[in-house]
Design an enzyme around this catalytic site. Structure first.
Site, PDB file in Angstrom:
ATOM      1  N   CYS A 106       0.814  -1.228   0.000  1.00  0.00           N
ATOM      2  CA  CYS A 106       0.000   0.000   0.000  1.00  0.00           C
ATOM      3  C   CYS A 106       0.846   1.275   0.000  1.00  0.00           C
ATOM      4  O   CYS A 106       0.380   2.322  -0.452  1.00  0.00           O
ATOM      5  CB  CYS A 106      -0.928   0.037   1.204  1.00  0.00           C
ATOM      6  SG  CYS A 106      -1.529  -1.564   1.706  1.00  0.00           S
ATOM      7  N   THR A 193       9.061  -0.699   4.684  1.00  0.00           N
ATOM      8  CA  THR A 193       8.168  -1.845   4.520  1.00  0.00           C
ATOM      9  C   THR A 193       8.378  -2.533   3.168  1.00  0.00           C
ATOM     10  O   THR A 193       8.341  -1.874   2.123  1.00  0.00           O
ATOM     11  CB  THR A 193       6.700  -1.364   4.633  1.00  0.00           C
ATOM     12  OG1 THR A 193       6.500  -0.923   5.961  1.00  0.00           O
ATOM     13  CG2 THR A 193       5.716  -2.459   4.292  1.00  0.00           C
ATOM     14  N   GLU A 259      10.443  -5.054   7.372  1.00  0.00           N
ATOM     15  CA  GLU A 259      11.013  -3.708   7.330  1.00  0.00           C
ATOM     16  C   GLU A 259      12.530  -3.814   7.297  1.00  0.00           C
ATOM     17  O   GLU A 259      13.091  -4.751   7.852  1.00  0.00           O
ATOM     18  CB  GLU A 259      10.620  -2.863   8.563  1.00  0.00           C
ATOM     19  CG  GLU A 259       9.190  -2.388   8.565  1.00  0.00           C
ATOM     20  CD  GLU A 259       8.225  -3.474   8.994  1.00  0.00           C
ATOM     21  OE1 GLU A 259       8.615  -4.321   9.828  1.00  0.00           O
ATOM     22  OE2 GLU A 259       7.082  -3.502   8.501  1.00  0.00           O
ATOM     23  N   HIS A 294      -2.455   7.470   3.019  1.00  0.00           N
ATOM     24  CA  HIS A 294      -1.925   6.320   3.764  1.00  0.00           C
ATOM     25  C   HIS A 294      -2.607   6.141   5.122  1.00  0.00           C
ATOM     26  O   HIS A 294      -2.718   5.023   5.609  1.00  0.00           O
ATOM     27  CB  HIS A 294      -0.411   6.472   3.925  1.00  0.00           C
ATOM     28  CG  HIS A 294       0.289   5.161   4.134  1.00  0.00           C
ATOM     29  ND1 HIS A 294       0.009   4.036   3.387  1.00  0.00           N
ATOM     30  CD2 HIS A 294       1.236   4.777   5.032  1.00  0.00           C
ATOM     31  CE1 HIS A 294       0.750   3.033   3.812  1.00  0.00           C
ATOM     32  NE2 HIS A 294       1.508   3.440   4.818  1.00  0.00           N
ATOM     33  N   TYR A 298      -4.774   2.431   6.665  1.00  0.00           N
ATOM     34  CA  TYR A 298      -4.609   1.615   7.874  1.00  0.00           C
ATOM     35  C   TYR A 298      -5.859   0.839   8.261  1.00  0.00           C
ATOM     36  O   TYR A 298      -5.873   0.144   9.276  1.00  0.00           O
ATOM     37  CB  TYR A 298      -4.061   2.485   9.025  1.00  0.00           C
ATOM     38  CG  TYR A 298      -2.547   2.439   8.988  1.00  0.00           C
ATOM     39  CD1 TYR A 298      -1.845   3.014   7.934  1.00  0.00           C
ATOM     40  CD2 TYR A 298      -1.818   1.761   9.952  1.00  0.00           C
ATOM     41  CE1 TYR A 298      -0.474   2.919   7.860  1.00  0.00           C
ATOM     42  CE2 TYR A 298      -0.437   1.667   9.873  1.00  0.00           C
ATOM     43  CZ  TYR A 298       0.231   2.252   8.838  1.00  0.00           C
ATOM     44  OH  TYR A 298       1.585   2.145   8.755  1.00  0.00           O
ATOM     45  N   CYS A 300      -6.309  -1.618   6.830  1.00  0.00           N
ATOM     46  CA  CYS A 300      -5.686  -2.952   6.738  1.00  0.00           C
ATOM     47  C   CYS A 300      -5.720  -3.636   8.102  1.00  0.00           C
ATOM     48  O   CYS A 300      -5.895  -4.849   8.207  1.00  0.00           O
ATOM     49  CB  CYS A 300      -4.252  -2.844   6.235  1.00  0.00           C
ATOM     50  SG  CYS A 300      -3.143  -2.005   7.397  1.00  0.00           S
ATOM     51  N   GLU A 448       3.551  -0.876  14.185  1.00  0.00           N
ATOM     52  CA  GLU A 448       3.294  -0.198  12.911  1.00  0.00           C
ATOM     53  C   GLU A 448       2.023   0.641  13.014  1.00  0.00           C
ATOM     54  O   GLU A 448       1.936   1.738  12.458  1.00  0.00           O
ATOM     55  CB  GLU A 448       3.172  -1.227  11.785  1.00  0.00           C
ATOM     56  CG  GLU A 448       3.130  -0.602  10.400  1.00  0.00           C
ATOM     57  CD  GLU A 448       3.287  -1.641   9.314  1.00  0.00           C
ATOM     58  OE1 GLU A 448       2.621  -2.690   9.401  1.00  0.00           O
ATOM     59  OE2 GLU A 448       4.056  -1.413   8.369  1.00  0.00           O
TER      60      GLU A 448
HETATM   61  C1  FAD Z   1       6.571  -1.194  11.180  1.00  0.00           C
HETATM   62  C2  FAD Z   1       6.832   0.113  10.508  1.00  0.00           C
HETATM   63  C3  FAD Z   1       6.749   0.205   9.120  1.00  0.00           C
HETATM   64  C4  FAD Z   1       7.027   1.412   8.475  1.00  0.00           C
HETATM   65  N1  FAD Z   1       7.008   1.475   7.107  1.00  0.00           N
HETATM   66  C5  FAD Z   1       7.409   2.599   6.469  1.00  0.00           C
HETATM   67  C6  FAD Z   1       7.508   2.670   5.040  1.00  0.00           C
HETATM   68  O1  FAD Z   1       7.206   1.710   4.342  1.00  0.00           O
HETATM   69  N2  FAD Z   1       7.922   3.801   4.477  1.00  0.00           N
HETATM   70  C7  FAD Z   1       8.249   4.883   5.190  1.00  0.00           C
HETATM   71  O2  FAD Z   1       8.646   5.881   4.612  1.00  0.00           O
HETATM   72  N3  FAD Z   1       8.196   4.870   6.545  1.00  0.00           N
HETATM   73  C8  FAD Z   1       7.776   3.749   7.194  1.00  0.00           C
HETATM   74  N4  FAD Z   1       7.701   3.728   8.575  1.00  0.00           N
HETATM   75  C9  FAD Z   1       8.190   4.883   9.300  1.00  0.00           C
HETATM   76  C10 FAD Z   1       7.157   5.697  10.057  1.00  0.00           C
HETATM   77  O3  FAD Z   1       6.504   6.579   9.203  1.00  0.00           O
HETATM   78  C11 FAD Z   1       7.926   6.387  11.190  1.00  0.00           C
HETATM   79  O4  FAD Z   1       8.258   5.390  12.141  1.00  0.00           O
HETATM   80  C12 FAD Z   1       7.164   7.515  11.831  1.00  0.00           C
HETATM   81  O5  FAD Z   1       7.011   8.574  10.937  1.00  0.00           O
HETATM   82  C13 FAD Z   1       7.873   7.998  13.098  1.00  0.00           C
HETATM   83  O6  FAD Z   1       9.204   8.314  12.835  1.00  0.00           O
HETATM   84  P1  FAD Z   1      10.370   7.706  13.764  1.00  0.00           P
HETATM   85  O7  FAD Z   1      10.194   6.245  13.790  1.00  0.00           O
HETATM   86  O8  FAD Z   1      11.643   8.265  13.289  1.00  0.00           O
HETATM   87  O9  FAD Z   1      10.044   8.205  15.209  1.00  0.00           O
HETATM   88  P2  FAD Z   1      10.328   9.643  15.809  1.00  0.00           P
HETATM   89  O10 FAD Z   1      10.030  10.675  14.773  1.00  0.00           O
HETATM   90  O11 FAD Z   1      11.644   9.672  16.459  1.00  0.00           O
HETATM   91  O12 FAD Z   1       9.176   9.734  16.910  1.00  0.00           O
HETATM   92  C14 FAD Z   1       9.343   9.301  18.261  1.00  0.00           C
HETATM   93  C15 FAD Z   1       8.564  10.259  19.154  1.00  0.00           C
HETATM   94  O13 FAD Z   1       9.156  11.547  19.082  1.00  0.00           O
HETATM   95  C16 FAD Z   1       8.181  12.517  18.734  1.00  0.00           C
HETATM   96  N5  FAD Z   1       8.843  13.523  17.866  1.00  0.00           N
HETATM   97  C17 FAD Z   1       9.508  13.303  16.716  1.00  0.00           C
HETATM   98  N6  FAD Z   1       9.982  14.457  16.212  1.00  0.00           N
HETATM   99  C18 FAD Z   1       9.607  15.427  17.063  1.00  0.00           C
HETATM  100  C19 FAD Z   1       9.808  16.841  17.098  1.00  0.00           C
HETATM  101  N7  FAD Z   1      10.485  17.481  16.147  1.00  0.00           N
HETATM  102  N8  FAD Z   1       9.271  17.519  18.144  1.00  0.00           N
HETATM  103  C20 FAD Z   1       8.585  16.893  19.120  1.00  0.00           C
HETATM  104  N9  FAD Z   1       8.371  15.555  19.133  1.00  0.00           N
HETATM  105  C21 FAD Z   1       8.880  14.836  18.128  1.00  0.00           C
HETATM  106  C22 FAD Z   1       7.106  11.749  17.987  1.00  0.00           C
HETATM  107  O14 FAD Z   1       5.839  12.412  18.038  1.00  0.00           O
HETATM  108  C23 FAD Z   1       7.105  10.433  18.736  1.00  0.00           C
HETATM  109  O15 FAD Z   1       6.305  10.502  19.876  1.00  0.00           O
HETATM  110  C24 FAD Z   1       7.373   2.542   9.238  1.00  0.00           C
HETATM  111  C25 FAD Z   1       7.428   2.451  10.637  1.00  0.00           C
HETATM  112  C26 FAD Z   1       7.170   1.261  11.269  1.00  0.00           C
HETATM  113  C27 FAD Z   1       7.267   1.195  12.774  1.00  0.00           C
HETATM  114  S1  SF4 Z   2       0.700  -1.275   7.253  1.00  0.00           S
HETATM  115 FE1  SF4 Z   2      -1.236  -1.710   6.223  1.00  0.00          FE
HETATM  116  S2  SF4 Z   2      -1.419  -0.007   4.809  1.00  0.00           S
HETATM  117 FE2  SF4 Z   2       0.728  -0.088   5.347  1.00  0.00          FE
HETATM  118  S3  SF4 Z   2       1.626  -1.424   3.770  1.00  0.00           S
HETATM  119 FE3  SF4 Z   2       1.143  -2.711   5.544  1.00  0.00          FE
HETATM  120  S4  SF4 Z   2      -0.840  -3.561   5.013  1.00  0.00           S
HETATM  121 FE4  SF4 Z   2      -0.560  -1.791   3.707  1.00  0.00          FE
END
Ligand code: FAD
Ligand code: SF4
Length: 484
Positions: A106, A193, A259, A294, A298, A300, A448
């Site tokens: 997705c 992912t 991932e 996106h 979810y 999903c 996730e």
């Molecule tokens: C299983 C899984 C699959 C994923 N798949 C994809 C994918 O396919 N493609 C993709 O691009 N991404 C993917 N992601 C990434 C996901 O979008 C990020 O994990 C998410 O945006 C949070 O970023 P981070 O993990 O760096 O956490 P952080 O940004 O470090 O967040 C941790 C905490 O800090 C806080 N925080 C962060 N920045 C600030 C700030 N500037 N000020 C105040 N608070 C802050 C947040 O609100 C949160 O509470 C995936 C994540 C997971 C866990």
């Molecule tokens: S978390 Fe859900 S929406 Fe995102 S890629 Fe996986 S199945 Fe698709």
């Protein structure tokens, strides 16, 4: 992608991943062939299911593409109607039910749809050729029936600073060289992912950018086979159970998510695969459009929730308590939470509007509400499932103990439920609940749900932006007779 011929089944998809010599590392070692690695294979099976569903139920999982004039896998389709957006959600719920995990396609689907409108607007402002290039690339992916990963999240380093202000510029993906025929990019993408299972990845900026961040405003498609890419595979809890043989202790031996951290080491991208380069003011609209799609994808998790509700009901039945009123009430609560997530997601899709580019995008606020519910409700569903499962979900001996001549007969006698001889069936159901609430697929179902498509605060910011407080105050003041 190695094969130019279109992939028409899950089996063909799995074959298309063989022999690619990707630089994949897992637990400190380079993986020779990801397809045959026991930890990686279940994640490949989950993607393969998206191909098989397209054959089993083409109405649900394919759509007519006016780009190439024939039906294509829905994961590669640019929405042409409100119904197209709604059908994405229906397909996602079905695949969640079939796999009990993340089926990984997705992110690419939502990235394409976001880019379709953003490149159109970008070209209108700057006279650039990105939209036509994107359409040509999309047509290629549709012809091949490729898997495309969406790579938005950078490692980010110090979260209080933007890309250009970091001590190490490599914490975000950026352009390091522009040539006559394309760009060279360097950096990394985190938590990606399904990237090892993809044919292409599309890198995109992860946040609003400033003028000083120009080199970071890059959107580009890279073949996964590019030698400049390294994939460092993420561990999942209990993942090495897949290396022990047998299927009971894995809980869901067939399917899992995936991932990895992608290191991008001076990858050359020809202009034909570059869809943004330096237009910093379009980074925020792209992030907004992508997360709008996106966050309602979810739903999903409601398909996965259906599996967990089924597992909780089954274990209660095996334990002989299915008629107890609190048990029935807990199952109703689980269903209520699950449908609340779905309600917001599918409503967001039904409220879709046409973009200037001609594709359709769902409602922003409802999508954020859907995703915000997802950051909480699966945790409550998991708690209720563990409640109904009983303590054995965390203390169950291994399948090898069940198979042992010494301990097996004892376990089969003592760990039975309502019916004599049901101990192993009970063990399987408990392992599934373990898998989904604290094992491999808890990554997809819980963590996730929390962080994917943005951590909870990201949705609250969007909801606050869109909640039209002044308008609401106006309603109240009118009825209260308050004139200011
Ligand atoms: C299983 C899984 C699959 C994923 N798949 C994809 C994918 O396919 N493609 C993709 O691009 N991404 C993917 N992601 C990434 C996901 O979008 C990020 O994990 C998410 O945006 C949070 O970023 P981070 O993990 O760096 O956490 P952080 O940004 O470090 O967040 C941790 C905490 O800090 C806080 N925080 C962060 N920045 C600030 C700030 N500037 N000020 C105040 N608070 C802050 C947040 O609100 C949160 O509470 C995936 C994540 C997971 C866990
Ligand atoms: S978390 Fe859900 S929406 Fe995102 S890629 Fe996986 S199945 Fe698709």
């Amino acid at each position: 992608m190695t094969s130019p011929s279109p992939i028409t089944s899950g089996a063909q998809y799995i074959e298309s991943l063989r022999g690619r010599d990707l630089r994949v590392f897992f637990m400190g070692e380079r993986v020779k062939e990801p397809v045959d690695h026991p930890v990686i294979r279940p994640s490949i099976n989950a993607v393969a299911r998206t191909y098989d569903l397209a054959n089993e139920d083409p109405e649900l999982a394919t759509a007519h593409s006016s780009l190439i004039g024939r039906r294509v896998n829905r994961f590669l389709h640019v929405t042409e109607s409100v119904d197209d957006v709604v059908m994405q959600n229906r397909m996602q719920r079905r695949l969640g039910q079939l796999t009990g995990t993340c089926f990984q396609r997705c992110v690419g689907m939502d990235a394409f749809n976001a880019l379709f409108s953003v490149t159109f607007d970008l070209d209108a402002r700057h006279g650039t050729p990105y939209h036509q290039r994107l359409k040509a690339f999309l047509a290629l992916c549709q012809e091949q029936n490729a898997v495309v990963g969406g790579a938005m999240t950078d490692p980010k380093g110090d979260r209080s600073k933007g890309p250009g202000a970091q001590d190490d510029p490599g914490l975000f993906t950026r352009v390091v060289e522009r040539r006559r025929d394309g760009v060279v990019i360097r950096g990394a993408k985190a938590h990606q992912t399904g990237c090892v299972n993809s044919h292409w990845i599309v890198v995109m900026p992860t946040m609003r950018l400033r003028e000083a961040d120009r080199e970071y405003a890059i959107v580009a498609a890279i073949p996964v086979t590019d030698p400049g890419l390294t994939f460092i595979y993420g561990r999942q809890s209990c993942d090495t159970r897949a290396m022990e043989g047998g299927d009971v202790d894995q809980g869901n031996a067939t399917y899992s998510g995936q991932e990895a951290l992608i290191v991008i080491d001076d990858v050359f991208v020809p202009w034909e695969h570059v869809f943004m380069d330096g237009e910093v003011e379009f980074a925020a609209p792209l992030v907004d459009a992508f997360t709008t799609y996106h966050r309602r994808s979810y739903v999903c998790k409601t398909g996965v929730g259906d599996v967990l509700i089924g597992a909780a009901a089954s274990i209660a039945e095996m334990n002989g308590v299915s008629r107890a009123s609190h048990v029935r009430d807990k199952l109703v609560e689980m269903a209520h939470l699950n449908e609340t997530i779905y309600g917001a997601g599918i409503a967001a899709s039904h409220e879709s509007k046409k973009t200037r580019a001609g594709n359709f995008i769902n409602d922003d606020v409802l999508a954020n509400v859907c995703k915000h519910n997802v950051t909480r409700f699966p945790f409550e569903l998991a708690r209720l499932a563990q409640d109904l499962a009983g303590g054995l979900v965390a203390t169950l001996p291994s399948a090898k103990d069940f198979a042992s001549e010494v301990t097996g007969p004892v376990l089969k006698r003592l760990l039975r439920g309502r019916s004599p001889g049901d101990a192993l069936a009970r063990a399987r159901m408990l392992r599934l609940i373990e898998n989904m609430t604290m094992g491999r697929n808890a990554v997809g179902y819980l963590t996730e749900s929390l962080h994917g498509a943005g951590s909870p605060q990201a949705q609250r910011i969007q909801i606050e932006r869109a909640m039209r407080l002044e308008e609401k105050k106006g309603f109240a003041k009118t009825l209260a007779g308050v004139n200011e």
